[in-house]
Write an enzyme that holds these catalytic residues in place. Structure first.
Site, mmCIF file in Angstrom:
data_model
loop_
_atom_site.group_PDB
_atom_site.id
_atom_site.type_symbol
_atom_site.label_atom_id
_atom_site.label_comp_id
_atom_site.label_asym_id
_atom_site.label_seq_id
_atom_site.Cartn_x
_atom_site.Cartn_y
_atom_site.Cartn_z
ATOM 1 N N ASN A 151 36.044 37.149 31.081
ATOM 2 C CA ASN A 151 37.434 36.910 30.715
ATOM 3 C C ASN A 151 37.532 35.534 30.053
ATOM 4 O O ASN A 151 37.311 34.519 30.701
ATOM 5 C CB ASN A 151 38.288 36.981 31.991
ATOM 6 C CG ASN A 151 39.765 36.764 31.724
ATOM 7 O OD1 ASN A 151 40.162 36.327 30.657
ATOM 8 N ND2 ASN A 151 40.584 37.071 32.718
ATOM 9 N N HIS A 162 43.463 42.953 26.648
ATOM 10 C CA HIS A 162 42.919 41.744 27.260
ATOM 11 C C HIS A 162 41.749 42.148 28.149
ATOM 12 O O HIS A 162 41.822 43.117 28.895
ATOM 13 C CB HIS A 162 44.013 41.054 28.076
ATOM 14 C CG HIS A 162 43.510 39.919 28.901
ATOM 15 N ND1 HIS A 162 42.708 38.916 28.380
ATOM 16 C CD2 HIS A 162 43.687 39.607 30.211
ATOM 17 C CE1 HIS A 162 42.428 38.053 29.338
ATOM 18 N NE2 HIS A 162 42.997 38.452 30.461
ATOM 19 N N CYS A 189 46.641 34.139 29.404
ATOM 20 C CA CYS A 189 45.829 35.153 28.714
ATOM 21 C C CYS A 189 46.620 35.930 27.662
ATOM 22 O O CYS A 189 46.032 36.619 26.834
ATOM 23 C CB CYS A 189 45.212 36.113 29.720
ATOM 24 S SG CYS A 189 44.255 35.281 30.980
HETATM 25 O O1 UT7 Z 1 43.221 37.340 33.029
HETATM 26 C C1 UT7 Z 1 44.317 37.191 33.853
HETATM 27 C C2 UT7 Z 1 44.524 38.333 34.710
HETATM 28 N N1 UT7 Z 1 43.483 38.468 35.677
HETATM 29 C C3 UT7 Z 1 43.264 39.644 36.200
HETATM 30 O O2 UT7 Z 1 43.879 40.586 35.780
HETATM 31 C C4 UT7 Z 1 42.288 39.769 37.337
HETATM 32 C C5 UT7 Z 1 42.818 40.753 38.325
HETATM 33 N N2 UT7 Z 1 42.029 40.935 39.536
HETATM 34 C C6 UT7 Z 1 40.766 41.455 39.547
HETATM 35 O O3 UT7 Z 1 40.183 41.698 38.525
HETATM 36 C C7 UT7 Z 1 40.162 41.809 40.889
HETATM 37 O O4 UT7 Z 1 41.159 41.706 41.891
HETATM 38 C C8 UT7 Z 1 38.945 40.934 41.273
HETATM 39 C C9 UT7 Z 1 37.766 41.279 40.398
HETATM 40 C C10 UT7 Z 1 39.296 39.459 41.122
HETATM 41 C C11 UT7 Z 1 38.561 41.206 42.714
HETATM 42 O O5 UT7 Z 1 38.259 42.585 42.890
HETATM 43 P P1 UT7 Z 1 38.873 43.400 44.104
HETATM 44 O O6 UT7 Z 1 38.334 44.760 44.027
HETATM 45 O O7 UT7 Z 1 40.346 43.197 44.068
HETATM 46 O O8 UT7 Z 1 38.199 42.686 45.344
HETATM 47 P P2 UT7 Z 1 38.901 41.999 46.586
HETATM 48 O O9 UT7 Z 1 39.522 40.700 46.174
HETATM 49 O O10 UT7 Z 1 39.759 42.998 47.279
HETATM 50 O O11 UT7 Z 1 37.651 41.690 47.490
HETATM 51 C C12 UT7 Z 1 36.893 42.719 48.128
HETATM 52 C C13 UT7 Z 1 35.790 42.098 48.932
HETATM 53 C C14 UT7 Z 1 36.257 40.980 49.843
HETATM 54 O O12 UT7 Z 1 35.503 41.043 51.048
HETATM 55 P P3 UT7 Z 1 36.134 41.700 52.363
HETATM 56 O O13 UT7 Z 1 37.344 40.874 52.685
HETATM 57 O O14 UT7 Z 1 36.465 43.114 51.999
HETATM 58 O O15 UT7 Z 1 35.024 41.565 53.363
HETATM 59 C C15 UT7 Z 1 35.883 39.737 49.092
HETATM 60 O O16 UT7 Z 1 35.659 38.642 49.959
HETATM 61 O O17 UT7 Z 1 34.830 41.518 48.053
HETATM 62 C C16 UT7 Z 1 34.604 40.158 48.439
HETATM 63 N N3 UT7 Z 1 34.310 39.400 47.232
HETATM 64 C C17 UT7 Z 1 33.075 39.298 46.711
HETATM 65 N N4 UT7 Z 1 31.882 39.791 47.096
HETATM 66 C C18 UT7 Z 1 30.824 39.500 46.328
HETATM 67 C C19 UT7 Z 1 35.172 38.706 46.439
HETATM 68 N N5 UT7 Z 1 34.517 38.145 45.423
HETATM 69 C C20 UT7 Z 1 33.213 38.495 45.566
HETATM 70 C C21 UT7 Z 1 32.058 38.229 44.820
HETATM 71 N N6 UT7 Z 1 30.883 38.761 45.238
HETATM 72 N N7 UT7 Z 1 32.084 37.477 43.692
#
Ligand code: UT7
Length: 328
Positions: free
Chosen positions: A285, A255, A113
Site C-alpha cells: 500500500n 486503491h 490514500c
Molecule cells: O489504505 C488505507 C486503508 N487501509 C485499509 O483499508 C486496511 C484495512 N485493513 C486490513 O487490510 C486488514 O484488517 C489487515 C490486513 C490490517 C489485518 O487483517 P485482518 O484479517 O483484519 O487481521 P486481524 O487484525 O483480525 O488479526 C488477526 C490475527 C490477530 O491475532 P489473534 O488476535 O487472532 O490471535 C493478529 O494479532 O492476526 C494477528 N496478526 C498477525 N499475525 C501475523 C496481525 N498482524 C499480523 C502479522 N503477522 N503481520
C-alpha cells in the site's frame, strides 16, 4: 468549457525491495499470513537520501515526457501526499524546482490514500473551466518513514512509490476525458487511521516520541469494513449518476490496500478479476501513489488503451473516499 484528459502518465519506485521473508526477521510474522491476509509479497523502500519530492519528481518527469509537455507548459503542480518532505513548504514547490517548471502554482493536498483522486478532480476542474491548460498531478509517498517497524499489524502493509499524470485541455468534441468524480469523507472515523502527534493538537515532545505517537496507527478490522462499503458505494453511485453499466467499464483501478478488499468490491459489482487492476503484490500500500502507479502500469501493460472506460476508486484516512470515471 473544455474537456480534461490524461495526456501522459509516469511512475517511480525505489530500487530497494523488502520482501515478506525480510519482514519475518524484523517482527513476529510470516509470508503465509501476509500473503493470505493482504495479497502483498514485497514492497519498495526509499534510500536514506530520497525524500518524497525525489520520488515525485522522477514519476513526473516520465509523465511529462509521455505527454510531450515541457516544464514551461505546466500551469499548476498538485502533490497528494501524507509524507511531505516538510510540514511546509509544500512538496509541490520542491518538485516544481526540481523539474525546472517556471512560475507554476504549487500546492499539496492531503486526503490520505484518496489524495490522488481528490487532486485529479481539482486538476480536471481547473482544466475544464479554461483556467489552466496543463496540470501536473502527483501521488507520492515515503511511508517507510512513518511506519512503526515494531508494529506487525501495520508495518507489513506499506511501501514507498510515486505516480504522476499530466491533465491537459482538449475540446468538448473529443471523446476522451474525465466523465465525473464522486468524493466523500467522514471525520468521525479520524482516529481509526492516523498519526496522533506532530500536528497542532499534540506537538512533538519527549513524551509523544517515547509513546511512539509519530507513527501511523490503524484499527485494521474497522477500517477494512468501512473501506469495502464506501468504495463499493462510490463506484455504484458514480456509474448510476452517469447511466453507465459496470460491464461497460474496461478496467477498475482500485486503491491497493488489501487484495481481500479489492475482491469484495469486484464481487459486489459483479466484475471479474480480469477487469480489476492489481499490483499490490509488488508494492504494498503506497497510499496516494497506488492509483496512479496502477493506472500507469495498466497502460504500459496494454490492459487499457485510448478509448477505454476506466473507473478509479479510493479509500483512506479521514476517512475519505472517492471514485472517478475516465475515458482514456
Ligand atoms: O489504505 C488505507 C486503508 N487501509 C485499509 O483499508 C486496511 C484495512 N485493513 C486490513 O487490510 C486488514 O484488517 C489487515 C490486513 C490490517 C489485518 O487483517 P485482518 O484479517 O483484519 O487481521 P486481524 O487484525 O483480525 O488479526 C488477526 C490475527 C490477530 O491475532 P489473534 O488476535 O487472532 O490471535 C493478529 O494479532 O492476526 C494477528 N496478526 C498477525 N499475525 C501475523 C496481525 N498482524 C499480523 C502479522 N503477522 N503481520
Amino acid at each position: 468549457m473544455y474537456k480534461a484528459v490524461i495526456s501522459g502518465m509516469g511512475m517511480y519506485v525505489p530500487e530497494k525491495v523488502l520482501t515478506n521473508h525480510d519482514l519475518e526477521k524484523m517482527v513476529e510474522t510470516n509470508d503465509e499470513w501476509i500473503t493470505t491476509r493482504t495479497g502483498i509479497k514485497e514492497r519498495r523502500i526509499a534510500s536514506p537520501e530520497q525524500a518524497t519530492s525525489d520520488l515525485a519528481a522522477n514519476a513526473a518527469r516520465q509523465a511529462m515526457a509521455k505527454a510531450g509537455v515541457k516544464p514551461e507548459e505546466i500551469d499548476m503542480v498538485i502533490v497528494a501526499t501524507i509524507t511531505p518532505d516538510y510540514i511546509f513548504p509544500a512538496t509541490a514547490a520542491l518538485v516544481q524546482h526540481k523539474l525546472g517548471i517556471p512560475h507554476a502554482g504549487t500546492v499539496d493536498i492531503e486526503a490520505a490514500c484518496s489524495g490522488f483522486l481528490y487532486a485529479l478532480s481539482m486538476a480536471s476542474a481547473y482544466v475544464s473551466s479554461g483556467m489552466y491548460k496543463n496540470v501536473l498531478v502527483i501521488g507520492a509517498e515515503t511511508l517507510s518513514r512513518i511506519v512503526d517497524w515494531t508494529d506487525r499489524t501495520t508495518c507489513i502493509l506499506f511501501g514507498d512509490g510515486a505516480g504522476a499524470a499530466v491533465v491537459s485541455r482538449t475540446e468538448m468534441t473529443e471523446s476522451s476525458g474525465f466523465i465525473g468524480f464522486s468524493l466523500g469523507g467522514d471525520g468521525s472515523y479520524a482516529d481509526l487511521l492516523w498519526i496522533p502527534a506532530g500536528g497542532s493538537k499534540q506537538p512533538a515532545s519527549h513524551e509523544t516520541i517515547s509513546n511512539r505517537l509519530h507513527y501511523m496507527k490503524m484499527n485494521g478490522n474497522a477500517t477494512f469494513k468501512v473501506a469495502v462499503r464506501t468504495m463499493a458505494e462510490a463506484l455504484e453511485s458514480i456509474l448510476k449518476d452517469h447511466h453507465i453499466d459496470s460491464h461497460e467499464v474496461k478496467l477498475i483501478v482500485p486503491h491497493q490496500a488489501n487484495l481481500r478488499i479489492i475482491s469484495a468490491i469486484a464481487e459486489r459489482l459483479g466484475v471479474g478479476e480480469e477487469r480489476v487492476m492489481v499490483n499490490l503484490q509488488k508494492y504494498g500500500n503506497t497510499s496516494s501513489a497506488t492509483i496512479p502507479m496502477a493506472l500507469c502500469e495498466a497502460i504500459e501493460e496494454g490492459r487499457v488503451k485510448k478509448g477505454d472506460l476506466v473507473a478509479m476508486v479510493a479509500f483512506g484516512g479521514g476517512f475519505t473516499w472517492g471514485a472517478a470515471l475516465l475515458r482514456l
